[in-house]
Design an enzyme around this catalytic site. Structure first.
Site, PDB file in Angstrom:
ATOM      1  N   ALA A   7     -17.981  -2.416  -2.448  1.00 35.49           N
ATOM      2  CA  ALA A   7     -17.783  -2.590  -3.867  1.00 35.49           C
ATOM      3  C   ALA A   7     -16.959  -1.636  -4.613  1.00 35.49           C
ATOM      4  O   ALA A   7     -17.598  -1.290  -5.677  1.00 35.49           O
ATOM      5  CB  ALA A   7     -19.304  -3.007  -4.448  1.00 35.49           C
ATOM      6  N   SER A  36     -13.572  -4.795   0.375  1.00 33.42           N
ATOM      7  CA  SER A  36     -14.333  -4.038  -0.518  1.00 33.42           C
ATOM      8  C   SER A  36     -15.872  -4.603  -0.240  1.00 33.42           C
ATOM      9  O   SER A  36     -16.808  -4.768  -1.429  1.00 33.42           O
ATOM     10  CB  SER A  36     -14.119  -4.585  -1.963  1.00 33.42           C
ATOM     11  OG  SER A  36     -14.725  -3.521  -2.990  1.00 33.42           O
ATOM     12  N   PRO A  37     -16.231  -4.416   0.788  1.00 30.66           N
ATOM     13  CA  PRO A  37     -17.865  -4.522   1.319  1.00 30.66           C
ATOM     14  C   PRO A  37     -18.720  -3.424   0.563  1.00 30.66           C
ATOM     15  O   PRO A  37     -19.962  -3.767   0.454  1.00 30.66           O
ATOM     16  CB  PRO A  37     -17.895  -4.605   2.861  1.00 30.66           C
ATOM     17  CG  PRO A  37     -16.815  -3.708   3.230  1.00 30.66           C
ATOM     18  CD  PRO A  37     -15.692  -3.960   2.111  1.00 30.66           C
ATOM     19  N   GLY A  89     -23.345   5.081  -2.194  1.00 27.79           N
ATOM     20  CA  GLY A  89     -24.606   6.085  -2.568  1.00 27.79           C
ATOM     21  C   GLY A  89     -24.000   6.905  -3.577  1.00 27.79           C
ATOM     22  O   GLY A  89     -25.156   7.701  -4.019  1.00 27.79           O
ATOM     23  N   TYR A 112       0.811  -1.347   0.054  1.00 27.35           N
ATOM     24  CA  TYR A 112      -0.128  -0.037  -0.108  1.00 27.35           C
ATOM     25  C   TYR A 112       1.036   1.200  -0.007  1.00 27.35           C
ATOM     26  O   TYR A 112       1.514   1.558   0.977  1.00 27.35           O
ATOM     27  CB  TYR A 112      -0.994   0.205   1.077  1.00 27.35           C
ATOM     28  CG  TYR A 112      -2.023  -1.083   1.251  1.00 27.35           C
ATOM     29  CD1 TYR A 112      -2.108  -1.845  -0.059  1.00 27.35           C
ATOM     30  CD2 TYR A 112      -2.656  -1.224   2.476  1.00 27.35           C
ATOM     31  CE1 TYR A 112      -3.184  -2.878   0.186  1.00 27.35           C
ATOM     32  CE2 TYR A 112      -3.718  -2.321   2.375  1.00 27.35           C
ATOM     33  CZ  TYR A 112      -3.829  -3.278   1.420  1.00 27.35           C
ATOM     34  OH  TYR A 112      -4.896  -3.882   1.313  1.00 27.35           O
TER      35      TYR A 112
END
Length: 343
Positions: free
Chosen positions: A211, A208-209, A217, A55
């Site tokens: 997505a 990545s819950p 939103g 990272y």
């Protein structure tokens, strides 16, 4: 916050895990802004923090190490990091070989300013390295006290089983944690990875819950298309000209309507969904700002009703991933002709 057991280790972790991908250059965050996010997460009760050597090419580990080095921080945290991804132009500074693992762990320990890593994970499967070599190298690190537990990330189900079988050798450590991608838009692991993890009593921390932002939103019909660097790097996931992404947009619109009817934000619906699966231990959230973090914290102990979960299944059926690019892993045999054809 109700803590959950990490597999059969006896360790208890928060249902939300602070993911640090966006802390550092990749998220346009400097050290001060990143530290504020880390502090807020820990003060909220999160005790599980996930990072990786790759990272921001090590910068994120350094930021996290400085934040946790302050009095009273490090001992409260279950700290996870990873090895595998390229860390320079050297062709051997990557992968799952013993040669690289024993070097990479020292680099991570130095950047993290700690003498031990609680969960050291193999970031991806390596088809060029025997799993026995990888497990033996990791076992030596456990025996040396540099690593407490070991795990995997984005392994297909058959690789998870292979690693568990290899770990039956007396004295060899086994993976106790798997990190797969899982969300309302990426459900294929419900058919194999999650049942396999449950069978072997592994903890599961899903990445990545939301997505990749699709469930934050911001994606609605008529909204401006994604133009960030993320969209350029992963065009297959964000290019609205692709039919699979238009299908995702329709699904997200219907899920947002369901969230409104249930009195929830779409973010809470998405996090509550992944945390409702019996095999999932934690959801890795990757906030880029304090505002993002605040909007996600309330989902830690959320319990979705059976009716809401049934309605979700009607919108996006179990085991389905509308865009395969969101699945996180693709069999190399599908892209490399030499793995399919005789010479």
């Amino acid at each position: 916050m109700r803590y959950r057991h990490l597999g059969r280790t006896g360790v208890r972790v928060s249902p939300l895990c602070l993911g640090t991908l966006m802390l550092g250059a990749w998220g346009a965050n400097d050290a001060a802004a990143s530290t504020r996010i880390i502090d807020r997460a820990l003060d909220s009760g999160i005790n599980f923090v996930d990072t990786a050597d790759s990272y921001s090419r090590g910068e994120t580990e350094r930021i996290l190490g400085d934040a946790l080095a302050r009095p009273g921080r490090r001992d409260r945290v279950v700290l996870a990091t990873k090895v595998h991804s390229p860390m320079g132009v050297d062709p051997n500074a990557r992968g799952n070989s013993r040669r690289w693992i024993v070097t990479a762990v020292e680099d991570s320990l130095r950047r993290l300013r700690t003498d031990r890593i609680d969960v050291y994970q193999v970031h991806r499967s390596d088809p060029h390295t025997d799993i026995e070599e990888t497990l033996d190298a990791l076992t030596d690190l456990v025996r040396a006290g540099k690593v407490r537990y070991i795990g995997s990330s984005t392994f297909p189900a058959h690789r998870i089983v292979e690693a568990q079988w290899a770990a039956q050798q007396p004295g060899r450590s086994r993976f106790v944690l798997e990190q797969p991608p899982y969300s309302l838009l990426a459900r294929e692991i419900e058919a194999d990875v999650l049942p396999v993890c449950a069978q072997y009593d592994m903890g599961v921390a899903v990445w990545s819950p939301l997505a990749g932002g699709w469930l934050s939103g911001r994606y609605r019909a008529g909204a401006e298309p994604e133009t960030s660097g993320r969209a350029a790097r992963w065009a297959a996931r964000y290019d609205m000209a692709r039919p699979e992404n238009r299908r995702k947009l329709d699904i997200v619109t219907r899920l947002a309507e369901l969230a409104d009817e249930a009195g929830l934000s779409l973010v809470h619906l998405a996090l509550g969904f992944v945390l409702s699966h019996r095999a999932v231990t934690s959801a890795i959230i990757g906030p880029r700002t304090l505002e993002h973090l605040t909007g996600q914290l309330g989902a830690a102990d959320l319990q979705l009703s059976a009716d809401v979960l049934d309605r979700i299944d009607a919108i996006v059926p179990p085991g389905t991933t509308p865009n395969p690019a969101d699945g996180g892993w693709r069999a190399p045999e599908l892209d490399d002709p030499s793995l399919r054809r005789r010479a």
